[in-house]
Design an enzyme around this catalytic site. Structure first.
Site, PDB file in Angstrom:
ATOM      1  N   HIS A 226       2.848  43.367  43.502  1.00 42.07           N
ATOM      2  CA  HIS A 226       1.590  44.113  43.596  1.00 42.07           C
ATOM      3  C   HIS A 226       1.606  44.964  44.865  1.00 42.07           C
ATOM      4  CE1 HIS A 226      -2.617  45.034  43.608  1.00 42.07           C
ATOM      5  NE2 HIS A 226      -2.817  44.373  44.730  1.00 42.07           N
ATOM      6  N   TYR A 259      -8.162  49.425  44.298  1.00 45.20           N
ATOM      7  CA  TYR A 259      -9.232  48.942  45.171  1.00 45.20           C
ATOM      8  C   TYR A 259      -8.986  49.458  46.589  1.00 45.20           C
ATOM      9  CZ  TYR A 259      -5.814  45.276  46.366  1.00 45.20           C
ATOM     10  OH  TYR A 259      -4.683  44.607  46.751  1.00 45.20           O
ATOM     11  N   ASP A 549     -16.022  15.683  23.361  1.00 44.25           N
ATOM     12  CA  ASP A 549     -17.030  15.706  22.308  1.00 44.25           C
ATOM     13  C   ASP A 549     -16.259  15.871  21.003  1.00 44.25           C
ATOM     14  OD1 ASP A 549     -19.919  16.322  21.343  1.00 44.25           O
ATOM     15  OD2 ASP A 549     -18.739  18.013  20.607  1.00 44.25           O
TER      16      ASP A 549
HETATM   17  P1  FAD Z   1       0.700  30.995  49.415  1.00 46.87           P
HETATM   18  O1  FAD Z   1      -0.075  31.695  50.425  1.00 46.87           O
HETATM   19  O2  FAD Z   1       1.855  31.726  48.803  1.00 46.87           O
HETATM   20  O3  FAD Z   1       1.172  29.626  50.002  1.00 46.87           O
HETATM   21  C1  FAD Z   1       2.101  28.798  49.339  1.00 46.87           C
HETATM   22  C2  FAD Z   1       2.918  28.113  50.382  1.00 46.87           C
HETATM   23  O4  FAD Z   1       3.784  27.146  49.788  1.00 46.87           O
HETATM   24  C3  FAD Z   1       3.822  29.077  51.125  1.00 46.87           C
HETATM   25  O5  FAD Z   1       3.443  29.088  52.474  1.00 46.87           O
HETATM   26  C4  FAD Z   1       5.218  28.538  50.907  1.00 46.87           C
HETATM   27  O6  FAD Z   1       6.038  28.702  52.024  1.00 46.87           O
HETATM   28  C5  FAD Z   1       4.948  27.087  50.569  1.00 46.87           C
HETATM   29  N1  FAD Z   1       6.041  26.474  49.791  1.00 46.87           N
HETATM   30  C6  FAD Z   1       6.511  26.897  48.609  1.00 46.87           C
HETATM   31  N2  FAD Z   1       7.541  26.108  48.207  1.00 46.87           N
HETATM   32  C7  FAD Z   1       7.697  25.176  49.164  1.00 46.87           C
HETATM   33  C8  FAD Z   1       8.612  24.086  49.322  1.00 46.87           C
HETATM   34  N3  FAD Z   1       9.537  23.797  48.408  1.00 46.87           N
HETATM   35  N4  FAD Z   1       8.505  23.331  50.433  1.00 46.87           N
HETATM   36  C9  FAD Z   1       7.554  23.596  51.391  1.00 46.87           C
HETATM   37  N5  FAD Z   1       6.689  24.631  51.276  1.00 46.87           N
HETATM   38  C10 FAD Z   1       6.752  25.399  50.162  1.00 46.87           C
HETATM   39  N6  FAD Z   1      -6.477  37.611  46.654  1.00 46.87           N
HETATM   40  C11 FAD Z   1      -7.774  37.870  46.892  1.00 46.87           C
HETATM   41  O7  FAD Z   1      -8.628  37.024  46.629  1.00 46.87           O
HETATM   42  N7  FAD Z   1      -8.170  39.063  47.408  1.00 46.87           N
HETATM   43  C12 FAD Z   1      -7.269  40.032  47.704  1.00 46.87           C
HETATM   44  O8  FAD Z   1      -7.652  41.090  48.172  1.00 46.87           O
HETATM   45  C13 FAD Z   1      -5.919  39.803  47.426  1.00 46.87           C
HETATM   46  N8  FAD Z   1      -5.022  40.786  47.630  1.00 46.87           N
HETATM   47  C14 FAD Z   1      -3.698  40.511  47.496  1.00 46.87           C
HETATM   48  C15 FAD Z   1      -2.794  41.502  47.806  1.00 46.87           C
HETATM   49  C16 FAD Z   1      -1.437  41.243  47.733  1.00 46.87           C
HETATM   50  C17 FAD Z   1      -0.483  42.328  48.090  1.00 46.87           C
HETATM   51  C18 FAD Z   1      -0.996  39.981  47.314  1.00 46.87           C
HETATM   52  C19 FAD Z   1       0.445  39.653  47.237  1.00 46.87           C
HETATM   53  C20 FAD Z   1      -1.898  38.999  46.955  1.00 46.87           C
HETATM   54  C21 FAD Z   1      -3.257  39.255  47.030  1.00 46.87           C
HETATM   55  N9  FAD Z   1      -4.218  38.297  46.677  1.00 46.87           N
HETATM   56  C22 FAD Z   1      -5.535  38.543  46.917  1.00 46.87           C
HETATM   57  C23 FAD Z   1      -3.818  36.999  46.098  1.00 46.87           C
HETATM   58  C24 FAD Z   1      -3.827  35.911  47.147  1.00 46.87           C
HETATM   59  O9  FAD Z   1      -3.166  36.382  48.282  1.00 46.87           O
HETATM   60  C25 FAD Z   1      -3.143  34.642  46.657  1.00 46.87           C
HETATM   61  O10 FAD Z   1      -3.640  34.293  45.389  1.00 46.87           O
HETATM   62  C26 FAD Z   1      -3.371  33.482  47.609  1.00 46.87           C
HETATM   63  O11 FAD Z   1      -3.045  33.870  48.932  1.00 46.87           O
HETATM   64  C27 FAD Z   1      -2.509  32.292  47.210  1.00 46.87           C
HETATM   65  O12 FAD Z   1      -2.616  31.298  48.183  1.00 46.87           O
HETATM   66  P2  FAD Z   1      -1.697  30.008  48.110  1.00 46.87           P
HETATM   67  O13 FAD Z   1      -2.062  29.154  49.255  1.00 46.87           O
HETATM   68  O14 FAD Z   1      -1.804  29.423  46.745  1.00 46.87           O
HETATM   69  O15 FAD Z   1      -0.211  30.549  48.176  1.00 46.87           O
END
Ligand code: FAD
Length: 825
Positions: A226, A259, A549
């Site tokens: 994205h 956006y 249900d």
């Molecule tokens: P992440 O932030 O990806 O965290 C997951 C973590 O798991 C990572 O830190 C990773 O290192 C860790 N991990 C993975 N595998 C392992 C492993 N095997 N061992 C240890 N650690 C591991 N959302 C909004 O609501 N508003 C926005 O404006 C928006 N804009 C966005 C713009 C962009 C360009 C992008 C990419 C995303 C955007 N999103 C937005 C979406 C949003 O950023 C994500 O949905 C959200 O940050 C996900 O959070 P998370 O904690 O699930 O994942």
């Protein structure tokens, strides 16, 4: 690093850290949060999200989760630095159709408790977002409490709060495996050693499928790229004073999937307007080898159209976008699931492994609180069925399906989606044995749980001719996914008989010496009845909410057939399985794919069936709510259950999948002289609503108990069952404060679709849970929960539909056959 923790959270993005924060707040501090990246700019999606929060959502649960998240983010600071900027949100329209959609979205906001929304003229919108060119839009929807979050700073602050409660955080530690025994997790393996634990919460963002696979837990999501561009400084923003991080509203231009947000002296422009680019799990990088693993190379051609359109809306941005400069642009990744919902809950296959995946910043703090409540208290306070990690059929977790449907979700992020809009791919995944017959009858197919299901049949069109009722013509939103054949099929079911293909209903057999005691424990109705009895029942949460249900039919002393909706099938199966206690002798077998199921319903159903069976199908020999084996011609055995979701005389007929063609043909031929028609899902829905049958997931779910839902008749107080204590307390406190009520529209032409706000004396008091046109009663019908004092027959109400309020009245229900005489004929 610690080698033991009660709870291990994998992932220190906004979801994992929010969960740690809520655990700490609940006093559960024996928690270790592990992340492979550096804390707290870990390299996941959170690390570079612009943090924009638009709260309105067609899903009530998601809309409330966004509001809850804002409530957490608002007021957070990090060392005095503000982390939430609630300067409002504008969704702009450039087409008349989008203007209508904004009216509908304002209805969602009112239904689900977002206050202060306004529909603005272009000039009013430009007054709030000064760089917006009013000539480029037709209008806008204003949400005063929308805004943007400093996601990483919020994470850092929430982590501090959690640490104060005893939660530990470890960066640079990668989870490499799980130790499970007897279907339960015992430890997490990492590249820094093993951590023993009682439960694990996977919050690994788009790495979810890889981490889940290490535990044998499917997490069906796909990482999609994205684009986001930060413009060069814009002259017009140079004079901003004070805290410039954000002073203007966030703006969404859904017609072009863009956006915008102001940040200091420049803008961020986000772009969904390109073909989805999927990154396979195997190609996702680990931290340390290059730029952040969530960043992918820029794809210039995907941004071309976006640039000119952005400048059309915001002329001041013309020439300010230099996407080829890596310091001003990024191509990040985040998660998309097959149905667009999150993936949350405890795995049905490995106990103690919990998941909270595919969650945006918008919903993160709210969703994390729900999953933590679920883990610690046994139930979340919101109904999370639409996010349930166990809702997927196995085929829905296969890579081709997840990719195809995930891409569709990306494409449609900002689309105007009609509730009956159908995906084009993948189709024809699950076909009932009647598929060819349906095609020959001109079925209009919809898909649900992978099945192709007729919505109506074009061959029923002739019976519409000459119909002079107002319902025979519809226009606008309500006309989509609808055809007058729906009304004709409904009326034919009431006057003669209809064949409904109900094969997609989920069917399980529960068997074994302890099956009766098990079912008696989990269901609120009496299950111990003679062989051949059908029981309609709910199963309750510890708080008395309706978890399931469905019907349970006793096939034999130790064998029970459970039938539930196709959409909730996997959810129900996983929950029932999870209730079996160690040592309980209960076997649960899925039968959905091996059995056809037909509904033969209508006043002439007995005449049709009698013609093709040797069995006595008289009311004396085969009464309502009983079941037995019969033959239908040479199709034998056929398990016949005398029950009807249409509220008419009739049977559900179950038999070997391979003999489906034969039974269809026999019934069809026998039925012609009795006016039998084939009928589809459109008629089914309106028949059930006239009869007041509640639909799980819409009218009833875990946030409503059987008493407020009007299902007290299916609760047996002379037995013990799960959730009884809570339900008893509600009953003894004088009953629930709200009641599910039936509204009918005063104007016989009015029809709405569901989710609309319900008004009383100038204020919104509820929203529509289910709506349909009642062709037999000649009125549009809407159900909704009303304060008990208003759920009184004759109370005037209004239902807002596309900004217009339509008069409606609380009516006695059910509207059709209130004494149930037709069912028992
Ligand atoms: P992440 O932030 O990806 O965290 C997951 C973590 O798991 C990572 O830190 C990773 O290192 C860790 N991990 C993975 N595998 C392992 C492993 N095997 N061992 C240890 N650690 C591991 N959302 C909004 O609501 N508003 C926005 O404006 C928006 N804009 C966005 C713009 C962009 C360009 C992008 C990419 C995303 C955007 N999103 C937005 C979406 C949003 O950023 C994500 O949905 C959200 O940050 C996900 O959070 P998370 O904690 O699930 O994942």
């Amino acid at each position: 690093m610690r080698d033991r923790a009660q709870t291990v959270i994998i992932g220190a993005g906004i979801v994992g850290v929010s969960a740690a924060y809520h655990l700490g707040k609940m006093g559960v501090g024996d928690v270790l949060v592990i992340d492979q990246g550096p804390l707290f700019a870990t390299g996941g999606s959170t690390s570079h999200a612009p943090g924009i929060v638009f709260q309105i959502n067609g899903s009530r649960t998601m809309c409330r989760l966004a509001q809850d998240s804002v409530a957490v983010y608002d007021g957070i600071d990090l060392n005095g630095e503000r982390c939430w900027y609630g300067h409002g949100g504008l969704e702009v329209a450039t087409t008349p159709e989008r203007m209508e959609e904004l009216r509908r979205r304002q209805g969602y906001a009112r239904s689900y408790g977002i206050d202060g929304t306004e529909l603005l003229t272009p000039a009013e919108a430009a007054a709030r977002s000064p760089l917006l060119d009013p000539r480029s839009i037709l209008g806008a929807l204003w949400v005063p409490s929308d805004g943007a979050a400093k996601a990483v700073k919020i994470v850092t602050r929430l982590a501090r709060e959690a640490e104060a409660q005893g939660v530990a955080f470890e960066g640079g530690v990668t989870v490499t495996g799980f130790d499970t025994e007897g279907g339960r997790v015992r430890a997490v393996e990492t590249d820094h050693g093993r951590v023993e634990c009682e439960r694990v919460l996977i919050c690994a963002g788009f790495w979810g499928p890889t981490v889940g696979a290490l535990a044998g837990v499917p997490i069906p999501l796909v990482a999609i790229q994205h684009q986001l561009v930060w413009t060069d400084p814009v002259t017009e923003l140079g004079s901003l004073q004070g805290d410039t991080w954000m002073q203007q509203p966030v703006v969404r231009h859904p017609d072009l999937s863009l956006y915008f947000r102001q940040r200091e002296d420049h803008f961020g422009v986000g772009n969904y307007r390109h073909e989805p680019v999927v990154t396979p799990q195997a190609r996702i990088r680990r931290p340390g080898d290059g730029p952040m693993p969530s960043l992918m190379p820029w794809i210039p051609e995907d941004f071309d159209e976006c640039e000119s359109e952005a400048a059309r809306l915001f002329p001041a941005l013309a020439g300010s976008m230099r996407p080829s400069d890596p310091s001003r642009s990024l191509n990040g990744m985040f998660s998309f699931t097959p149905d667009g919902g999150s993936v949350v809950g405890e795995s049905a296959s490995v106990r103690g492994v919990w998941v909270c995946e595919a969650v945006w910043v918008t919903h993160a703090a709210g969703m994390a609180r729900q999953v933590v409540e679920w883990m610690v208290e046994g139930e979340p306070s919101y109904d999370l069925a639409e996010a349930d990690a166990n809702r997927f059929y196995p085929f829905q977790t296969s890579a081709p399906y997840v990719i195809e449907r995930g891409k569709r979700q990306y494409r449609e992020v900002y689309d105007i989606i009609h509730p009956l809009q159908q995906p084009t791919e993948p189709r024809n995944l699950r076909l009932t044995p009647f598929f060819a017959r349906h095609q020959a009858l001109g079925a209009e197919f919809v898909t649900g749980a992978g099945w192709e299901r007729p919505q109506w049949f074009r061959t029923n069109r002739p019976s519409v001719k000459g119909v002079t009722h107002g319902w025979a013509r519809r226009s606008g939103w309500a006309a989509r996914g609808w055809s007058p054949e729906v009304g004709a099929e409904h009326l034919a079911t009431r006057s003669h008989a209809a064949l409904f293909d109900i094969t997609p209903f989920a069917k399980f057999d529960v068997a074994g010496p302890d099956a009766l005691a098990f079912l008696e424990r989990i269901f609120a109705n009496r299950i111990d009845r003679p062989v051949g009895s059908i029981v309609y029942s709910s199963a309750l949460t510890p708080n008395g909410g309706i978890r399931l249900d469905l019907t349970v039919t006793r096939k034999d002393e130790e064998l029970f057939r459970v039938v539930t909706g196709g959409g909730s099938g996997q959810h129900d199966l996983a929950w029932i399985r999870a209730q079996v206690r160690d040592g309980e002798r209960v076997r649960i077998t899925e039968r959905t794919g091996s059995l056809f199921a037909l509904g033969l319903w209508g006043p002439r159903a007995r005449d049709v069936l009698a013609q093709v069976t040797d069995a006595d199908v008289s009311d004396e020999a085969f009464p309502y709510l009983t079941a037995r084996y019969v033959n239908v011609g040479e199709v034998s055995p056929v398990w016949a259950q005398r029950i009807s979701y249409a509220g008419e005389l009739g049977w559900e007929l179950y038999g070997q999948f391979a003999m489906g063609d034969r039974i269809w043909d026999l019934l069809w031929r026998a039925g012609r002289e009795h006016g039998l028609v084939a009928a589809g899902g459109g008629a089914f829905d309106s028949l059930r609503l006239e009869k007041g049958y509640r639909l799980w997931g819409q009218d009833i779910h875990t946030e409503h108990d059987p008493l407020e839902a009007g299902l007290g008749f299916a609760v047996r107080w002379d037995k013990d069952f799960q959730g009884r204590a809570a339900l008893e307390a509600i009953r003894d406190a004088g009953g629930p404060p709200e009641r599910l009520a039936c509204l009918t529209f005063d104007d016989a032409r009015t029809v709405v679709m569901g989710k609309e706000p319900i008004w009383h004396e100038g204020r919104v008091v509820s929203y529509v849970t289910s709506a349909a046109y009642g062709y037999s009663v000649g009125r549009g019908i809407a159900y909704g929960y009303l304060p008990a004092g208003l759920a009184v027959t004759g109370t005037p109400m209004e239902v807002e539909y596309f900004g217009v309020r339509h008069a409606a009245t609380v009516s006695n229900e059910p509207l059709w056959d209130p004494k149930g005489e037709r069912l028992k004929a």
